[in-house]
Design a protein around this motif. Structure first.
Motif, PDB file in Angstrom:
ATOM      1  N   VAL A  68       0.853  -1.205   0.000  1.00  0.00           N
ATOM      2  CA  VAL A  68       0.000   0.000   0.000  1.00  0.00           C
ATOM      3  C   VAL A  68       0.884   1.248   0.000  1.00  0.00           C
ATOM      4  CG1 VAL A  68      -1.710   1.339   1.312  1.00  0.00           C
ATOM      5  CG2 VAL A  68      -1.989  -1.127   1.085  1.00  0.00           C
TER       6      VAL A  68
ATOM      7  N   MET B 194       0.976   4.157  -2.706  1.00  0.00           N
ATOM      8  CA  MET B 194       0.805   5.571  -2.305  1.00  0.00           C
ATOM      9  C   MET B 194       1.677   6.514  -3.136  1.00  0.00           C
ATOM     10  SD  MET B 194      -0.998   6.755   0.328  1.00  0.00           S
ATOM     11  CE  MET B 194      -1.734   6.331   1.862  1.00  0.00           C
TER      12      MET B 194
ATOM     13  N   ARG C 105     -11.647   8.839  -4.715  1.00  0.00           N
ATOM     14  CA  ARG C 105     -10.858   8.573  -5.931  1.00  0.00           C
ATOM     15  C   ARG C 105      -9.455   8.078  -5.575  1.00  0.00           C
ATOM     16  NH1 ARG C 105     -14.977   8.260  -7.261  1.00  0.00           N
ATOM     17  NH2 ARG C 105     -16.355   9.700  -8.345  1.00  0.00           N
TER      18      ARG C 105
ATOM     19  N   ARG D 254      -8.609   6.360  -2.968  1.00  0.00           N
ATOM     20  CA  ARG D 254      -8.673   4.960  -2.528  1.00  0.00           C
ATOM     21  C   ARG D 254      -8.878   4.018  -3.721  1.00  0.00           C
ATOM     22  NH1 ARG D 254     -12.508   4.859   2.708  1.00  0.00           N
ATOM     23  NH2 ARG D 254     -13.724   6.331   1.478  1.00  0.00           N
ATOM     24  N   GLN D 255      -9.685   4.473  -4.679  1.00  0.00           N
ATOM     25  CA  GLN D 255      -9.871   3.657  -5.889  1.00  0.00           C
ATOM     26  C   GLN D 255      -8.538   3.487  -6.615  1.00  0.00           C
ATOM     27  OE1 GLN D 255     -12.809   5.951  -7.916  1.00  0.00           O
ATOM     28  NE2 GLN D 255     -14.476   5.231  -6.617  1.00  0.00           N
TER      29      GLN D 255
ATOM     30  N   LEU E 160      -5.590   3.726  -5.313  1.00  0.00           N
ATOM     31  CA  LEU E 160      -4.717   2.857  -4.513  1.00  0.00           C
ATOM     32  C   LEU E 160      -5.043   1.384  -4.756  1.00  0.00           C
ATOM     33  CD1 LEU E 160      -4.331   4.367  -0.911  1.00  0.00           C
ATOM     34  CD2 LEU E 160      -2.590   4.070  -2.649  1.00  0.00           C
ATOM     35  N   ALA E 161      -6.347   1.091  -4.778  1.00  0.00           N
ATOM     36  CA  ALA E 161      -6.762  -0.304  -5.003  1.00  0.00           C
ATOM     37  C   ALA E 161      -6.295  -0.779  -6.374  1.00  0.00           C
ATOM     38  CB  ALA E 161      -8.275  -0.412  -4.873  1.00  0.00           C
ATOM     39  N   ASP E 162      -6.400   0.086  -7.375  1.00  0.00           N
ATOM     40  CA  ASP E 162      -5.964  -0.285  -8.738  1.00  0.00           C
ATOM     41  C   ASP E 162      -4.454  -0.516  -8.794  1.00  0.00           C
ATOM     42  OD1 ASP E 162      -8.565  -0.030  -9.550  1.00  0.00           O
ATOM     43  OD2 ASP E 162      -8.340   2.006 -10.347  1.00  0.00           O
TER      44      ASP E 162
ATOM     45  N   LEU F  92      -2.531  -1.204  -6.284  1.00  0.00           N
ATOM     46  CA  LEU F  92      -2.211  -2.364  -5.462  1.00  0.00           C
ATOM     47  C   LEU F  92      -2.408  -3.661  -6.260  1.00  0.00           C
ATOM     48  CD1 LEU F  92      -1.320  -2.833  -2.561  1.00  0.00           C
ATOM     49  CD2 LEU F  92      -3.697  -3.094  -1.912  1.00  0.00           C
ATOM     50  N   LYS F  93      -3.484  -3.679  -7.035  1.00  0.00           N
ATOM     51  CA  LYS F  93      -3.771  -4.850  -7.863  1.00  0.00           C
ATOM     52  C   LYS F  93      -2.619  -5.086  -8.856  1.00  0.00           C
ATOM     53  CE  LYS F  93      -7.643  -6.365 -10.711  1.00  0.00           C
ATOM     54  NZ  LYS F  93      -8.916  -5.873 -11.278  1.00  0.00           N
TER      55      LYS F  93
ATOM     56  N   LEU G 107       0.490  -6.333  -6.954  1.00  0.00           N
ATOM     57  CA  LEU G 107       0.343  -7.733  -6.544  1.00  0.00           C
ATOM     58  C   LEU G 107       0.472  -8.669  -7.743  1.00  0.00           C
ATOM     59  CD1 LEU G 107      -2.502  -7.413  -3.886  1.00  0.00           C
ATOM     60  CD2 LEU G 107      -0.098  -7.892  -3.473  1.00  0.00           C
TER      61      LEU G 107
ATOM     62  N   LYS H  79     -17.528   3.489 -11.267  1.00  0.00           N
ATOM     63  CA  LYS H  79     -17.214   4.505 -10.266  1.00  0.00           C
ATOM     64  C   LYS H  79     -18.339   4.618  -9.231  1.00  0.00           C
ATOM     65  CE  LYS H  79     -13.673   7.686 -11.747  1.00  0.00           C
ATOM     66  NZ  LYS H  79     -12.811   6.712 -12.290  1.00  0.00           N
TER      67      LYS H  79
ATOM     68  N   ASP I 279     -18.045   1.679  -7.048  1.00  0.00           N
ATOM     69  CA  ASP I 279     -16.877   1.885  -6.176  1.00  0.00           C
ATOM     70  C   ASP I 279     -17.230   2.823  -5.022  1.00  0.00           C
ATOM     71  OD1 ASP I 279     -15.033   0.253  -7.288  1.00  0.00           O
ATOM     72  OD2 ASP I 279     -13.767   1.818  -8.149  1.00  0.00           O
ATOM     73  N   ASP I 280     -17.935   3.914  -5.353  1.00  0.00           N
ATOM     74  CA  ASP I 280     -18.346   4.877  -4.316  1.00  0.00           C
ATOM     75  C   ASP I 280     -19.225   4.199  -3.276  1.00  0.00           C
ATOM     76  OD1 ASP I 280     -16.902   6.915  -5.377  1.00  0.00           O
ATOM     77  OD2 ASP I 280     -18.574   7.847  -6.453  1.00  0.00           O
TER      78      ASP I 280
ATOM     79  N   LEU J   8     -17.115   1.985  -1.097  1.00  0.00           N
ATOM     80  CA  LEU J   8     -16.327   2.773  -0.134  1.00  0.00           C
ATOM     81  C   LEU J   8     -17.218   3.312   0.985  1.00  0.00           C
ATOM     82  CD1 LEU J   8     -13.964   4.576  -2.661  1.00  0.00           C
ATOM     83  CD2 LEU J   8     -13.237   3.026  -0.838  1.00  0.00           C
TER      84      LEU J   8
ATOM     85  N   ARG K 136     -13.756  -6.750  -6.101  1.00  0.00           N
ATOM     86  CA  ARG K 136     -13.446  -5.322  -5.983  1.00  0.00           C
ATOM     87  C   ARG K 136     -13.577  -4.856  -4.530  1.00  0.00           C
ATOM     88  NH1 ARG K 136     -10.262  -1.469  -7.819  1.00  0.00           N
ATOM     89  NH2 ARG K 136     -11.232   0.568  -7.952  1.00  0.00           N
TER      90      ARG K 136
ATOM     91  N   GLU L  81     -10.499  -5.794  -2.722  1.00  0.00           N
ATOM     92  CA  GLU L  81      -9.363  -4.899  -3.042  1.00  0.00           C
ATOM     93  C   GLU L  81      -9.463  -3.600  -2.240  1.00  0.00           C
ATOM     94  OE1 GLU L  81      -9.240  -6.374  -7.697  1.00  0.00           O
ATOM     95  OE2 GLU L  81      -9.618  -4.252  -7.263  1.00  0.00           O
ATOM     96  N   LEU L  82     -10.664  -3.030  -2.255  1.00  0.00           N
ATOM     97  CA  LEU L  82     -10.849  -1.765  -1.532  1.00  0.00           C
ATOM     98  C   LEU L  82     -10.734  -1.982  -0.021  1.00  0.00           C
ATOM     99  CD1 LEU L  82     -13.822  -0.296  -3.611  1.00  0.00           C
ATOM    100  CD2 LEU L  82     -11.514   0.637  -3.520  1.00  0.00           C
TER     101      LEU L  82
ATOM    102  N   VAL M 123      -7.063  -1.978   1.136  1.00  0.00           N
ATOM    103  CA  VAL M 123      -6.548  -0.596   1.248  1.00  0.00           C
ATOM    104  C   VAL M 123      -7.114   0.045   2.518  1.00  0.00           C
ATOM    105  CG1 VAL M 123      -6.667   1.697   0.197  1.00  0.00           C
ATOM    106  CG2 VAL M 123      -6.231  -0.288  -1.235  1.00  0.00           C
TER     107      VAL M 123
ATOM    108  N   VAL N  10      -5.480  -1.409   5.781  1.00  0.00           N
ATOM    109  CA  VAL N  10      -4.085  -0.984   5.992  1.00  0.00           C
ATOM    110  C   VAL N  10      -4.045   0.484   6.431  1.00  0.00           C
ATOM    111  CG1 VAL N  10      -1.870  -0.557   4.861  1.00  0.00           C
ATOM    112  CG2 VAL N  10      -3.064  -2.687   4.438  1.00  0.00           C
ATOM    113  N   LEU N  11      -4.838   1.315   5.755  1.00  0.00           N
ATOM    114  CA  LEU N  11      -4.849   2.741   6.108  1.00  0.00           C
ATOM    115  C   LEU N  11      -5.421   2.953   7.513  1.00  0.00           C
ATOM    116  CD1 LEU N  11      -6.042   4.255   2.724  1.00  0.00           C
ATOM    117  CD2 LEU N  11      -3.804   4.577   3.763  1.00  0.00           C
TER     118      LEU N  11
END
Lengths: 184, 175
Positions: free
Chosen positions: A119, A123, A164, A166-167, A169-171, A173-174, A177, B6, B9-10, B13, B41, B44-45, B48, B51-52
């Motif tokens: 992560v 970043m 956005r 976080r999205q 970051l997820a992308d 990260l993928k 990995l 999107k 995704d929103d 989140l 998905r 994946e989110l 993140v 961890v944060l």
């Protein structure tokens, strides 16, 4: 823990000339202020200096503090701006977000550390404002409103920015990995 | 398609933040059960997010409060002129002032007296009916003003670099 009423009383005492009362406010908010500075400067020594400077500035401007906002929000904004100006002046090199978490490093499992490192690597793909917004948002005690106020941004704009980021970051990260899996 | 992703995704989140509307929550849960991609998905989110969220408050040094309180009556650390820079600036201003005074005493600037006429070829000249007035120049007076400004600057630097820190230290010692 200081209640809102106690906080107001302490501010009144400081404004009335009782400087020692300010020590309680500093003690209560020092970790939050220091964390903000660490996230911005990514250097503990500089962060400590910037956070102290922020408290000193807040003391001198205390008479201008209108009590419509929370003292904490007002203080964090001063610390935030002070740390940002330190960063501009000293051009401190960037490093990973979790590089300062030394205390529990040994206790963490290898897998968790790996995830943190990934992560952290992801970043690096964010711009500085997004990175900062996301880091401040994840300090549990800060609400979205407080982070927006601190960074001088509109709350809705900040919310979108954090989503956005976080999205992204997820992308990222993928991707990381997948690359790691290919090198195994 | 991207817009659709999107929006989802929103929602994911908001779900992770615990801020999703109950009406949307039920629908999202149904979608998650039926869509493997959406579930992936979310994972994946969530990674993140976890961890944060594990980042902790940092603790400053134990002397933090004391250091703030000791420096409370000093001017802001970042805005103050460092003693070294202040003294260098003070020396520069003093040397410049002394040089100007020596030259002034020697009468070097006495000859710089007269008037400065604006050239007639000035672009604005063709629009004006009358000739431009000549400007009186007195070199000695100008240098005197410069010396005066230098002395004011020297006093300000002296105050910021020497006097203020000295009296602040004295006041701090008396507390």
């Amino acid at each position: 823990m200081i209640s809102l009423q106690e906080e107001n009383e302490l501010i009144d005492q400081v404004l009335g000339g009782k400087q020692d009362s300010y020590a309680r406010l500093v003690d209560h908010y020092k970790s939050y202020a220091f964390t903000i500075a660490v996230k911005i400067l990514e250097n503990r020594g500089e962060a400590e200096e910037a956070a102290q400077d922020g408290f000193i500035k807040a003391f001198h401007y205390l008479k201008d503090f209108n009590r419509q906002a929370r003292f904490s929000t007002w203080l964090y904004r001063i610390v935030f701006n002070t740390a940002v100006s330190y960063k501009r002046k000293k051009r401190i090199p960037l490093s990973g977000i979790e590089s300062h978490d030394r205390a529990d490093e040994q206790e963490d499992s290898l897998e968790r550390e790996d995830k943190k490192a990934f992560v952290s690597k992801a970043m690096d793909h964010l711009n500085e404002v997004d990175r900062l917004a996301i880091q401040l948002y994840y300090i549990k005690e800060f609400s979205l409103e407080e982070v927006a106020e601190m960074m001088g941004q509109n709350m809705n704009t900040l919310k979108v920015r954090i989503h956005r980021a976080r999205q992204r970051l997820a992308d990222e990260l993928k991707k990381i990995l997948n690359e790691e899996a290919l090198t195994l | 398609m991207e817009k659709f992703t999107k929006v989802l995704d929103d929602q994911l989140l908001d779900y992770l933040d615990g801020k999703l509307d109950p009406s949307k929550l039920a629908l999202l849960k149904t979608q998650l059960e039926s869509s493997h991609a959406l579930k992936a998905r979310l994972d994946e989110l969530r990674l993140v997010h976890r961890v944060l969220a594990s980042s902790k408050l940092e603790s400053p040094s134990t002397t933090f409060v004391n250091r703030v309180m000791v420096n409370l009556n000093k001017t802001s650390l970042s805005s103050s002129l460092s003693p070294k820079n202040g003294l260098l600036l003070l020396m520069g201003v003093t040397v410049a002032t002394v040089m100007l005074l020596v030259l002034l005493g020697a009468g070097v600037f006495d000859q710089f007296k007269g008037s400065l006429s604006l050239p007639e070829t000035l672009p604005a000249q063709k629009y004006l009916q009358e000739s431009l007035p000549a400007i009186a120049v007195n070199g000695k007076l100008m240098i005197n003003i410069l010396v005066g400004l230098n002395l004011v600057l020297a006093f300000l630097v002296l105050d910021k670099t020497v006097f203020k820190p000295y009296f602040q230290r004295r006041a701090g010692a008396q507390l």
